[in-house]
Design a protein around this motif. Sequence first.
Motif, PDB file in Angstrom:
ATOM      1  N   SER A 106       0.858  -0.980  -0.006  1.00  9.36           N
ATOM      2  CA  SER A 106       0.217   0.147   0.020  1.00  9.36           C
ATOM      3  C   SER A 106       0.864   1.256   0.140  1.00  9.36           C
ATOM      4  O   SER A 106       2.027   1.330   0.374  1.00  9.36           O
ATOM      5  N   CYS A 107       0.083   2.386  -0.345  1.00  6.62           N
ATOM      6  CA  CYS A 107       0.724   3.725  -0.248  1.00  6.62           C
ATOM      7  C   CYS A 107       0.977   4.036   1.227  1.00  6.62           C
ATOM      8  O   CYS A 107       2.233   4.791   1.536  1.00  6.62           O
ATOM      9  N   ALA A 108       0.297   3.790   1.781  1.00  5.91           N
ATOM     10  CA  ALA A 108       0.496   3.844   3.423  1.00  5.91           C
ATOM     11  C   ALA A 108       1.548   3.338   3.971  1.00  5.91           C
ATOM     12  O   ALA A 108       2.301   3.835   4.751  1.00  5.91           O
ATOM     13  N   ASP A 109       1.830   2.116   3.788  1.00  4.79           N
ATOM     14  CA  ASP A 109       3.183   1.457   4.022  1.00  4.79           C
ATOM     15  C   ASP A 109       4.320   1.991   3.562  1.00  4.79           C
ATOM     16  O   ASP A 109       5.497   2.151   4.070  1.00  4.79           O
ATOM     17  N   ILE A 110       4.215   2.385   2.111  1.00  2.53           N
ATOM     18  CA  ILE A 110       5.510   3.147   1.689  1.00  2.53           C
ATOM     19  C   ILE A 110       5.703   4.569   2.418  1.00  2.53           C
ATOM     20  O   ILE A 110       7.016   4.780   2.437  1.00  2.53           O
ATOM     21  N   LEU A 111       4.716   5.146   2.583  1.00  5.15           N
ATOM     22  CA  LEU A 111       4.783   6.332   3.232  1.00  5.15           C
ATOM     23  C   LEU A 111       5.479   6.463   4.643  1.00  5.15           C
ATOM     24  O   LEU A 111       6.514   6.923   5.082  1.00  5.15           O
ATOM     25  N   ALA A 112       4.901   5.246   5.280  1.00 11.44           N
ATOM     26  CA  ALA A 112       5.496   5.127   6.726  1.00 11.44           C
ATOM     27  C   ALA A 112       7.176   4.385   6.807  1.00 11.44           C
ATOM     28  O   ALA A 112       7.804   4.948   7.532  1.00 11.44           O
ATOM     29  N   LEU A 113       7.415   3.766   5.792  1.00 13.89           N
ATOM     30  CA  LEU A 113       8.690   3.428   5.632  1.00 13.89           C
ATOM     31  C   LEU A 113       9.810   4.509   5.085  1.00 13.89           C
ATOM     32  O   LEU A 113      10.843   4.496   5.491  1.00 13.89           O
ATOM     33  N   ALA A 114       9.100   5.266   4.076  1.00 20.22           N
ATOM     34  CA  ALA A 114       9.919   6.316   3.636  1.00 20.22           C
ATOM     35  C   ALA A 114      10.171   7.444   4.861  1.00 20.22           C
ATOM     36  O   ALA A 114      11.489   7.794   4.984  1.00 20.22           O
ATOM     37  N   ALA A 115       9.362   7.670   5.733  1.00 22.34           N
ATOM     38  CA  ALA A 115       9.412   8.436   6.910  1.00 22.34           C
ATOM     39  C   ALA A 115      10.592   8.124   7.723  1.00 22.34           C
ATOM     40  O   ALA A 115      11.362   8.618   8.131  1.00 22.34           O
ATOM     41  N   ARG A 116      10.710   6.584   7.824  1.00 24.63           N
ATOM     42  CA  ARG A 116      11.551   5.938   8.726  1.00 24.63           C
ATOM     43  C   ARG A 116      13.138   6.188   8.014  1.00 24.63           C
ATOM     44  O   ARG A 116      14.003   6.504   8.615  1.00 24.63           O
ATOM     45  N   ASP A 117      13.136   5.748   6.812  1.00 20.08           N
ATOM     46  CA  ASP A 117      14.354   5.865   6.089  1.00 20.08           C
ATOM     47  C   ASP A 117      14.861   7.398   6.039  1.00 20.08           C
ATOM     48  O   ASP A 117      16.151   7.529   6.006  1.00 20.08           O
ATOM     49  N   ALA A 118      13.818   8.249   5.813  1.00 16.87           N
ATOM     50  CA  ALA A 118      14.550   9.623   5.597  1.00 16.87           C
ATOM     51  C   ALA A 118      15.113  10.126   7.037  1.00 16.87           C
ATOM     52  O   ALA A 118      16.192  10.842   7.070  1.00 16.87           O
ATOM     53  N   VAL A 119      14.737   9.708   7.943  1.00 17.56           N
ATOM     54  CA  VAL A 119      15.198   9.992   9.395  1.00 17.56           C
ATOM     55  C   VAL A 119      16.645   9.196   9.507  1.00 17.56           C
ATOM     56  O   VAL A 119      17.565   9.928   9.962  1.00 17.56           O
ATOM     57  N   GLN A 120      16.656   7.981   9.241  1.00 15.92           N
ATOM     58  CA  GLN A 120      17.940   7.258   9.379  1.00 15.92           C
ATOM     59  C   GLN A 120      18.812   7.686   8.385  1.00 15.92           C
ATOM     60  O   GLN A 120      20.053   7.887   8.748  1.00 15.92           O
ATOM     61  N   LEU A 121      18.600   8.203   7.059  1.00 20.25           N
ATOM     62  CA  LEU A 121      19.498   8.579   6.274  1.00 20.25           C
ATOM     63  C   LEU A 121      20.088  10.265   6.562  1.00 20.25           C
ATOM     64  O   LEU A 121      21.168  10.296   6.258  1.00 20.25           O
ATOM     65  N   THR A 122      19.200  10.647   7.570  1.00 20.70           N
ATOM     66  CA  THR A 122      19.812  12.025   7.915  1.00 20.70           C
ATOM     67  C   THR A 122      20.760  11.938   9.460  1.00 20.70           C
ATOM     68  O   THR A 122      20.842  12.969  10.105  1.00 20.70           O
ATOM     69  N   GLY A 123      20.693  10.871   9.891  1.00 20.57           N
ATOM     70  CA  GLY A 123      21.382  10.689  11.017  1.00 20.57           C
ATOM     71  C   GLY A 123      20.824  10.025  12.164  1.00 20.57           C
ATOM     72  O   GLY A 123      21.353   9.679  13.390  1.00 20.57           O
ATOM     73  N   GLY A 124      19.264   9.794  11.951  1.00 26.21           N
ATOM     74  CA  GLY A 124      18.638   9.409  12.894  1.00 26.21           C
ATOM     75  C   GLY A 124      18.619   7.771  13.320  1.00 26.21           C
ATOM     76  O   GLY A 124      19.412   7.127  12.438  1.00 26.21           O
ATOM     77  N   LEU A 125      18.154   7.496  14.474  1.00 27.69           N
ATOM     78  CA  LEU A 125      18.027   5.911  14.507  1.00 27.69           C
ATOM     79  C   LEU A 125      16.927   5.109  13.614  1.00 27.69           C
ATOM     80  O   LEU A 125      16.108   5.727  13.500  1.00 27.69           O
ATOM     81  N   PHE A 126      17.080   3.949  13.545  1.00 24.02           N
ATOM     82  CA  PHE A 126      16.335   2.915  12.875  1.00 24.02           C
ATOM     83  C   PHE A 126      15.282   2.474  13.928  1.00 24.02           C
ATOM     84  O   PHE A 126      15.570   2.329  14.941  1.00 24.02           O
ATOM     85  N   TRP A 127      14.067   2.426  13.133  1.00 26.19           N
ATOM     86  CA  TRP A 127      13.054   1.738  14.149  1.00 26.19           C
ATOM     87  C   TRP A 127      12.169   0.780  13.083  1.00 26.19           C
ATOM     88  O   TRP A 127      12.338   0.718  12.052  1.00 26.19           O
ATOM     89  N   LYS A 128      11.528  -0.217  13.610  1.00 22.13           N
ATOM     90  CA  LYS A 128      10.607  -1.068  13.094  1.00 22.13           C
ATOM     91  C   LYS A 128       9.471  -0.585  12.643  1.00 22.13           C
ATOM     92  O   LYS A 128       8.609  -0.062  13.413  1.00 22.13           O
ATOM     93  N   VAL A 129       9.080  -0.624  11.343  1.00 21.94           N
ATOM     94  CA  VAL A 129       8.015  -0.132  10.806  1.00 21.94           C
ATOM     95  C   VAL A 129       6.803  -1.300  10.746  1.00 21.94           C
ATOM     96  O   VAL A 129       7.335  -2.425   9.841  1.00 21.94           O
ATOM     97  N   GLU A 130       5.937  -1.329  11.242  1.00 21.10           N
ATOM     98  CA  GLU A 130       4.460  -2.286  11.127  1.00 21.10           C
ATOM     99  C   GLU A 130       4.065  -2.007   9.600  1.00 21.10           C
ATOM    100  O   GLU A 130       3.769  -0.872   9.099  1.00 21.10           O
ATOM    101  N   THR A 131       4.018  -3.037   9.114  1.00 27.16           N
ATOM    102  CA  THR A 131       3.400  -3.006   7.701  1.00 27.16           C
ATOM    103  C   THR A 131       2.105  -3.946   7.513  1.00 27.16           C
ATOM    104  O   THR A 131       1.652  -4.545   8.517  1.00 27.16           O
TER     105      THR A 131
END
Length: 261
Positions: free
Chosen positions: A55-80
Motif C-alpha cells: 500500500s501507499c500507506a506502508d510506503i509512506l511510513a517506511l519512507a518516513a523512517r528511512d528519511a530519518v535514518q539517512l539524516t543521522g537518526g536511529l532505525f525503528w521497526k515499521v509495522e506493515t
Amino acid sequence: MCIFFLKGCEASVLLNATKEGGAEKDGFLNLSLRGFDVIDDVKSAIEKSCPGVVSCADILALAARDAVQLTGGLFWKVETGRRDGRISLSKEIDANLPFSNFNITQLKQNFASKGLTKKDLVVLSGAHTIGSASCFTINTRLYNFTGRSDTDPALDPTFASELKKKCKPGGILPVFELDQGSSTISDAQFYKAVRQNRGLLISDAALLDDHATRAYVKRQSKSAAGATFGRDFGKSMEKMGRIGVLTGSEGEIRQRCAFVN
C-alpha cells in the motif's frame, strides 16, 4: 510528523483533489509538503514487481523512517499491512492537525485526541530538527503577538531581531530553518534551541509551559544526540503509525498513490 494525523496512517495525504473538493495536500497547513513524486516513483517500481500488494500507506511510513535514518537518526521497526484510504478533503484539516500557533493546552488536547501522550507530544515535536517554516508562519509572533504590535516575550530578543531583519511585517518569504544550523541532520539540537528560547514556532516554545514536556526538553538538550531522543522518537513514530490504520476489507491497495482505483 503530521502526515498521519488527519485520518490516520492510510495515505489520504497523497491523494489529488477531486470534484468533491480540495484534497488534504491542498490545505494551507500542508502546502509545504514535498516529495510526492518520490513516493510515486517508489510505488511505480513496486507495482512492477508485485502489483496490488504494498500500500501507499506502508510506503509512506517506511519512507518516513528511512528519511530519518539517512539524516543521522536511529532505525525503528515499521509495522506493515496497512491499506489505503479513499477520501481526502482539505476542509477536514483544521479540526485535526496541530497548528504552529497552538499553546501547550491545545497541543496536549490535540495529541490526546489521537491517543498520544504528553511524552509523544514532546518527542514528536523533535521532528522539527528537520525542515523549515516561512516568514508568514512566524509573522504574528514577531509583529503582533497579542494584537498590540508586539513580539512574543517568550522569544529570545536577539533571535527575534535576527529574524526581523529578513522577515518583514506581512511578509510571506523567506523560509527559516526550524532547527537553526542543524536542519538537515536528525539530532536533538532542536531541544537546545527551545531551551534557549530560540524555538521558531509558538508551538515549539509551548513545550516549556508544561512540567513534563519542559523536563524532557532540558534532558535532551544536554547533548547533540540527546539522552534518549533517537529511541524515543522511534517508539512514538511506531505508535503514531497505528493511528487509523485500515486492514482487511477496509480501504484498498491503490495502484497509483495520487488516485483511488
